[in-house]
Design a protein around this motif. Structure first.
Motif, PDB file in Angstrom:
ATOM      1  N   GLU A 293       0.775  -1.164  -0.023  1.00 12.87           N
ATOM      2  CA  GLU A 293      -0.060   0.082  -0.055  1.00 12.87           C
ATOM      3  C   GLU A 293       0.850   1.351  -0.008  1.00 12.87           C
ATOM      4  OE1 GLU A 293      -3.131   0.325  -0.510  1.00 12.87           O
ATOM      5  OE2 GLU A 293      -3.808  -1.696  -0.290  1.00 12.87           O
ATOM      6  N   PHE A 294       0.459   2.167  -0.785  1.00 16.69           N
ATOM      7  CA  PHE A 294       1.134   3.542  -0.871  1.00 16.69           C
ATOM      8  C   PHE A 294       0.836   4.368   0.226  1.00 16.69           C
ATOM      9  CE2 PHE A 294       0.956   7.920  -2.439  1.00 16.69           C
ATOM     10  CZ  PHE A 294       2.146   8.124  -2.677  1.00 16.69           C
ATOM     11  N   LEU A 295      -0.401   4.493   0.629  1.00 15.75           N
ATOM     12  CA  LEU A 295      -0.912   5.265   1.676  1.00 15.75           C
ATOM     13  C   LEU A 295      -1.072   4.481   3.051  1.00 15.75           C
ATOM     14  CD1 LEU A 295      -3.825   7.344   0.013  1.00 15.75           C
ATOM     15  CD2 LEU A 295      -1.446   7.947   0.535  1.00 15.75           C
ATOM     16  N   GLY A 296      -0.988   4.928   4.220  1.00 15.20           N
ATOM     17  CA  GLY A 296      -1.178   4.403   5.349  1.00 15.20           C
ATOM     18  C   GLY A 296      -2.677   4.150   5.624  1.00 15.20           C
ATOM     19  N   GLY A 297      -2.938   3.119   6.700  1.00 17.98           N
ATOM     20  CA  GLY A 297      -4.197   2.524   7.031  1.00 17.98           C
ATOM     21  C   GLY A 297      -5.378   3.612   7.305  1.00 17.98           C
ATOM     22  N   GLN A 298      -4.936   4.713   8.031  1.00 19.90           N
ATOM     23  CA  GLN A 298      -5.768   5.773   8.369  1.00 19.90           C
ATOM     24  C   GLN A 298      -6.213   6.449   7.245  1.00 19.90           C
ATOM     25  OE1 GLN A 298      -4.218   8.338  11.364  1.00 19.90           O
ATOM     26  NE2 GLN A 298      -5.987   9.599  11.779  1.00 19.90           N
ATOM     27  N   ALA A 299      -5.282   6.860   6.509  1.00 21.91           N
ATOM     28  CA  ALA A 299      -5.573   7.589   5.195  1.00 21.91           C
ATOM     29  C   ALA A 299      -6.590   6.773   4.165  1.00 21.91           C
ATOM     30  CB  ALA A 299      -4.200   7.848   4.377  1.00 21.91           C
ATOM     31  N   ARG A 300      -6.242   5.433   4.310  1.00 20.53           N
ATOM     32  CA  ARG A 300      -7.392   4.542   3.336  1.00 20.53           C
ATOM     33  C   ARG A 300      -8.629   4.395   3.868  1.00 20.53           C
ATOM     34  NH1 ARG A 300      -2.896   1.251   3.468  1.00 20.53           N
ATOM     35  NH2 ARG A 300      -3.978  -0.367   4.818  1.00 20.53           N
ATOM     36  N   GLU A 301      -8.647   4.610   5.151  1.00 14.97           N
ATOM     37  CA  GLU A 301     -10.138   4.422   5.837  1.00 14.97           C
ATOM     38  C   GLU A 301     -10.790   5.859   5.639  1.00 14.97           C
ATOM     39  OE1 GLU A 301      -9.375   3.775  10.002  1.00 14.97           O
ATOM     40  OE2 GLU A 301      -8.772   1.518   9.356  1.00 14.97           O
ATOM     41  N   GLN A 302      -9.951   6.719   5.779  1.00 17.90           N
ATOM     42  CA  GLN A 302     -10.641   8.351   5.434  1.00 17.90           C
ATOM     43  C   GLN A 302     -10.967   8.251   3.940  1.00 17.90           C
ATOM     44  OE1 GLN A 302      -7.899  11.381   6.088  1.00 17.90           O
ATOM     45  NE2 GLN A 302      -9.228  13.050   5.692  1.00 17.90           N
ATOM     46  N   ILE A 303     -10.548   7.719   2.928  1.00 13.00           N
ATOM     47  CA  ILE A 303     -10.949   7.710   1.695  1.00 13.00           C
ATOM     48  C   ILE A 303     -12.327   6.954   1.555  1.00 13.00           C
ATOM     49  CG2 ILE A 303     -10.309   7.017  -0.637  1.00 13.00           C
ATOM     50  CD1 ILE A 303      -7.663   7.839  -0.078  1.00 13.00           C
ATOM     51  N   ALA A 304     -12.047   5.798   2.163  1.00 13.86           N
ATOM     52  CA  ALA A 304     -13.245   4.824   2.086  1.00 13.86           C
ATOM     53  C   ALA A 304     -14.465   5.257   2.764  1.00 13.86           C
ATOM     54  CB  ALA A 304     -12.957   3.392   2.637  1.00 13.86           C
ATOM     55  N   GLU A 305     -14.306   6.072   4.004  1.00  9.71           N
ATOM     56  CA  GLU A 305     -15.487   6.526   4.548  1.00  9.71           C
ATOM     57  C   GLU A 305     -16.234   7.979   3.719  1.00  9.71           C
ATOM     58  OE1 GLU A 305     -18.284   7.107   7.557  1.00  9.71           O
ATOM     59  OE2 GLU A 305     -16.672   5.791   7.390  1.00  9.71           O
ATOM     60  N   GLN A 306     -15.288   8.813   2.961  1.00  6.81           N
ATOM     61  CA  GLN A 306     -15.867   9.767   2.143  1.00  6.81           C
ATOM     62  C   GLN A 306     -16.510   9.146   0.967  1.00  6.81           C
ATOM     63  OE1 GLN A 306     -13.093  13.050   1.808  1.00  6.81           O
ATOM     64  NE2 GLN A 306     -14.301  13.939   0.329  1.00  6.81           N
ATOM     65  N   HIS A 307     -16.067   8.007   0.439  1.00  2.38           N
ATOM     66  CA  HIS A 307     -16.594   7.574  -0.807  1.00  2.38           C
ATOM     67  C   HIS A 307     -17.928   6.946  -0.524  1.00  2.38           C
ATOM     68  CE1 HIS A 307     -13.632   7.763  -3.644  1.00  2.38           C
ATOM     69  NE2 HIS A 307     -12.756   6.715  -3.076  1.00  2.38           N
TER      70      HIS A 307
END
Length: 855
Positions: A293-307
């Motif tokens: 993964e390029f981004l950290g777990g917290q960043a990916r969760e933030q992206i998934a939440e906004q989607h």
């Protein structure tokens, strides 16, 4: 005797046909039937004639010389023999004719049956080929021109149906035309069969099948039914979408920004090379397999939440790359089936922004420490910054200044508090002062305040709007003291830091001041050079360091009479090799200033340049003599070698073995190549020597292009390369050296033929420009990498780079030299796998008129 002839004749007949009887050539069908009959008649005649001979022999045994009386005469016997022979021949001939007629009749019957079958098959084939919904193109191995069979309704719009049909680009979509042309070329060259679905420009899909037999190449076009058309259109659209998808992935893979695709479950399905490099994976495929993964777990969760609320995510996120934390502008788009993301590294931008903020704060802190009052107003004339000197100068409260008052209100406040002088026309004065916001250059004003201060006001407009106001207190006493102290400090610092040696002497010949450079240049002791030292003492020290010391003249210029007191300049060389340039200048107050500059390097360079110039002149003279000598000494032997080689290859010279002929041809071709290289070298040497003569005249462009194309025709045909000439936008003629321009085009076409792929097309374009004429040659070769492009015009640097032949590396050098001789320019447009285009621009008229030689 008359009775002796028959026996001799009979023997001759019997002996002459003895070997022919057993051949049976007529009976075997090898000859005509009458020949066998003639042979049979001859045998019967011989038998009949032998009877008188037998009777003669019997009488001879008795020893009595008398002949028995024959029953019939000799003539009758001969007539009987002839009759029997003729009848036998007729009988045998009749038998053979009956047999031959029966066999011929059977063969004719069988032949008629075969012809009927062939006609029926031909009619069936023509009926199938002439169907309205198909068309077949047939190439015969004996005939290069194809044949069209069948009828297919197409809107070609050309009077020649065959030519229009075979020009696929006229009636097919560009992508379909390119695919079909490549498939047909592969079929004809490599017998590679194909099945395609293509689309016409009218939107009609067609099936195309290509096959090759032993003697023919066939390409069949079939019109589809409506259902099949829909399926074909869908297939073509899918192919187009697939190609667009591959193109988009290729673009993303070429970007320097990490990009990724995810499946519906959030797993990586594809990443580009930048992504793989960022996560330190061996390849993009390895990054997907290992789920790096390029981004950290917290960043990916933030992206998934906004989607969950909206499909597009845009935000600046940080991640660690190669041990450093960097900032990325991340954009991620998601739908029901997948998602895609792109990250742009903005660490440098953030660094610059932070640096800008620190710089602004630093400037603010610096301005806040100044004694000069500074105030900055924005484009709305609102106060955005002021330093402590500004607040102290006007004595305004901090609350009012921090409320961001506009400039007009601030002036009214200063007027109401009596801190600035009253003006006769206040409004006009204020409007004139505030005109700085609409000005381009700085404005300067002088304010005389009621408390007796004199303020210099400078309004400096900012590039992005707004004005910086500077208020400088220039009271006379402070101003004079400041100016005097500044002048003294500037004078001292300037002299001490000058690279030039400076010494100032008074009218009495004593030293007033000097700088450290003066002491260093002359190699003196600092203790010996002090103020009030007489010039004669300095002369004694300096005379020891210069063989031809100019100090005697210096003393006369400083202490002598009026006719000796004149300015002078010159150079002197010290014992250590240092060369000093000096100047003696008389000042208005009676003092004399002497300056010394170390020009050793300049003198050495000048001497070296003189020596080099003399060597270059000699070298240039040798070069000219070499060119004139070599032009005969090299070309003449090569011409002899080529001539004698051609003479050896002629049949009139004498027969040669195959090996000898091969050697002779190799010698001839190698000699021609060597002659070309020698000519190129001599041309370049002639250009460098400045003796190249240009025969400038009005030349025909079409004739020149045709001549250059003819020179490379054999080489292009050898590799099935086509030459396309586009001279529709070219003028009829222009002024230039026709021979040299033809040589330029030949070198460009030869270079293109060396790198163009097999069965490709080289394009030669000529067009009219405002400033002259432009020639360009393009090939679809591998292109040139940047490191090769930098050295492409260097001499004797052959570049393989996928080329078929490795030459001497002079072709493009000659092109550049001859084009520049005409006053033109050469440039190359290339890219890996994009081909190469060499563009030569010639002026309509050579610069400076007719150029006779290259300088």
């Amino acid at each position: 005797m008359p009775g002796d002839n028959p026996p001799r004749a009979g023997k001759a007949v019997s002996g002459g046909h003895e070997d022919s009887i057993g051949t049976g050539s007529a009976a075997s069908g090898g000859g005509f039937p009458w020949r066998a009959g003639v042979r049979l008649g001859t045998l019967l005649s011989a038998s009949a004639l032998s009877s008188p001979l037998l009777g003669l022999t019997a009488n001879a045994d008795t020893g009595i010389a008398q002949r028995a009386a024959p029953a019939v005469s000799t003539v009758e016997v001969m007539q009987l023999a002839m009759f029997v022979g003729v009848m036998g021949a007729a009988l045998v001939s009749a038998i053979f004719l009956i047999r031959e007629r029966a066999r011929t009749s059977a063969q004719n019957t069988e032949l008629r049956a075969r012809i009927a079958d062939v006609n029926a098959a031909l009619q069936r084939s023509e009926a199938l080929l002439n169907l309205r919904d198909q068309r077949v193109v047939v190439w015969s191995s004996e005939n290069k021109k194809p044949e069209l069979i069948g009828s297919l309704p197409l809107e070609s719009g050309a009077p020649d149906e065959r030519s229009a049909f075979l020009a696929f680009g006229r009636w097919l979509m560009p992508r379909s035309a390119a695919a079909l042309e490549n498939a047909v070329a592969a079929l004809r060259d490599g017998s590679k069969a194909f099945d395609l679905v293509i689309e016409t420009q009218a939107g009609m899909p067609l099936e195309v099948h290509g096959r090759k037999s032993a003697a023919h190449v066939l390409v069949r076009f079939i019109s589809l039914s409506e259902t099949l058309r829909s399926q074909a259109r869908l297939k073509i659209e899918n192919q187009r979408l697939s190609a667009d998808y591959d193109t988009m992935l290729g673009l993303l893979d070429a970007l320097k920004m990490p990009a990724w695709l995810r499946s519906a479950d959030g797993r990586l399905s594809w990443v580009n090379r930048a992504y793989a490099e960022a996560v330190e994976a061996e390849s993009a495929g390895a990054a997907v397999r290992e789920a790096k993964e390029f981004l950290g777990g917290q960043a990916r969760e933030q992206i998934a939440e906004q989607h969950k609320s909206r499909p597009v995510f845009e935000q600046t996120l940080s991640t660690v790359i190669e041990g450093d934390r960097r900032m990325f502008s991340v954009t991620d788009f998601a739908n029901a089936d997948s998602s895609a993301g792109l990250a742009c590294d903005i660490s440098a931008i953030e660094t610059i922004r932070a640096e800008y903020e620190r710089t602004v704060r630093s400037h603010a802190d610096t301005l806040d420490q100044l004694n000069t009052a500074v105030a900055i107003f924005d484009t709305d004339e609102k106060l955005r910054f002021f330093n402590q000197a500004f607040q102290k100068l006007w004595g305004l409260d901090s609350g009012f200044l921090h409320s961001a008052p506009d400039n007009a209100l601030l002036l009214d406040r200063l007027r109401s508090e009596g801190k600035i002088a009253e003006q006769p026309e206040w409004r006009r004065w204020k409007e004139n002062l505030l005109g700085a916001y609409r000005a381009v250059e700085s404005q300067e004003h002088w304010w005389h305040l009621p408390d007796g201060k004199t303020i210099r006001v400078v309004a400096n407009p900012q590039p992005k709007g707004g004005v910086t106001w500077v208020f400088e207190n220039l009271t006379e006493k402070i101003d004079l003291e400041s100016r005097y102290q500044t002048a003294v400090r500037v004078q001292g610092e300037t002299l001490d830091n000058l690279a030039e040696g400076v010494a100032v002497f008074g009218p009495d010949g004593r030293l007033r001041l000097s700088n450290p450079a003066f002491v260093t240049l002359w190699g003196l002791q600092a203790e010996a050079i002090k103020p009030n030292v007489h010039v004669s003492a300095i002369r004694d020290l300096c005379d020891q360091r210069a063989p031809d010391s100019p100090w005697s003249g210096f003393v006369a210029a400083i202490t002598g009479f009026d006719d000796e007191r004149r300015d002078r300049r010159g150079q002197t060389e010290l014992v250590n090799g240092t060369v000093l340039s000096y100047a003696v200048i008389h000042l208005p107050n009676g003092q004399v200033m002497m300056t010394f500059v170390d020009v050793t390097d300049t003198v050495n360079v000048e001497r070296a340049l003189k020596d080099r110039n003399e060597a270059l002149e000699k070298s240039d003279q040798l070069k000219n003599e070499f060119v004139q000598h070599v032009s005969y000494e090299l070309r003449s032997p090569l011409t002899n070698i080529i001539g004698f080689t051609e003479l050896l290859s002629l049949p009139t010279t004498g027969p040669l073995t195959s090996k000898q002929r091969e050697y002779v041809e190799h010698v001839g071709s190698s000699s021609s190549v060597l002659l070309t290289i020698v000519n190129d070298i001599l041309d370049l040497a002639t250009v460098d020597a400045g003796i190249m003569q240009l025969d400038i005249s009005e030349m025909s462009i079409d004739r020149t292009i045709a001549a250059a194309a003819e020179l490379v025709a054999d080489r292009l045909e050898e590799h099935s390369i086509k030459l396309r000439i586009d001279a529709a936008s070219a003028p009829k003629s222009f002024h230039g050296d026709e021979i040299r321009v033809r040589q330029i085009l030949y070198n460009l076409l030869s270079n293109a033929a060396n790198y163009a792929p097999e069965a490709s097309t080289i394009t030669l374009t000529c067009r009219q420009l405002t400033e002259g004429v432009e020639f360009s040659v393009h090939d679809d070769g591998p292109g040139m990498p940047p490191d090769v492009l930098e050295s492409v015009f260097r001499r004797f640097e052959p570049r393989a780079n996928g080329g078929r032949r490795r030459g001497a590396g002079l072709g493009l050098s000659i092109v550049k030299s001859f084009v520049e001789l005409h006053g033109g320019t050469v440039r190359i447009e290339t890219g890996m796998d994009k081909g190469t285009t060499v563009i030569c621009t010639f002026p309509a008229t050579p610069s400076g008129g007719v150029r006779e030689a290259a300088e």
